[in-house]
Design a protein around this motif. Structure first.
Motif: not given
Length: 190
Positions: A4-14, A16-23
């Motif tokens: 469950n920690h691995r999926y939450s880290a992947q979700t957090a990275l996803l 962050v990537a979406c936020t950067v692309l949107a900005s």
């Protein structure tokens, strides 16, 4: 690492990537403005000059009845001489410079046999007008007057003021010329 920690880290990275692309897309209006420092730097572009420049003065020298050699002596070798249109010479000149609209001039000369029949083309600029158009947009300021007083020359040469006035020039040298001793051009053979 638990699953469950691995999926939450992947979700957090996803996220962050979406936020950067949107900005990035919202910064498009800033990148188009002159505020963006990236727009201050422009790559060097080489001036592209193609063809023969035909000036107004050259066109004024053309007269119907001239031979091909006479026309070539005045206007130069044509840029385009077609096998299918042997009685037509085209003079095309283009100039592309950075920060300036491209310039293009066309002039056509028509022959009947070996004699000049007629000529037509763009309104050609005079040589002085064309050179004025080539002037650089950058203003470097006024050029200083290149004059130096005797005192400034002596100071630059490293001579004291009294020494320059007291040292007479040799009789063979012209008046006011300083003598100098130079080393030999070739080193002595050993």
């Amino acid at each position: 690492m638990p699953a469950n920690h691995r999926y939450s880290a992947q979700t957090a990275l996803l996220l962050v990537a979406c936020t950067v692309l949107a900005s990035c897309s919202s910064l498009r209006s800033v990148s188009d403005s002159s505020i963006n420092p990236v727009n201050w730097i422009t790559p060097y572009k080489v001036d592209v000059i193609q063809g023969n420049f035909v000036s107004k003065e050259q066109v004024e020298q053309l007269r119907p009845g001239m031979s091909r050699d006479q026309v070539k002596a005045i206007l130069g070798t044509p840029l385009m001489a077609s096998l299918f249109h042997a009685d037509r010479w085209d003079y095309v000149f283009t100039l592309k410079r950075q920060g300036v609209e491209p310039q293009s001039y066309k002039y056509t000369v028509f022959f009947k046999g070996d004699q000049l029949d007629r000529f037509a083309g763009d309104d050609m600029p005079s040589e002085t007008d064309f050179i004025a158009k080539l002037g650089n947009k950058r203003k470097l300021g006024d050029v200083p007057v290149l004059e130096a007083t005797e005192e400034q020359l002596n100071k630059a040469a490293g001579k004291p003021k009294s020494d320059a006035a007291a040292t007479p020039a040799p009789a063979s040298a012209p008046a006011g010329a300083a003598t100098a001793v130079y080393p030999p051009l070739e080193s002595p053979k050993q």
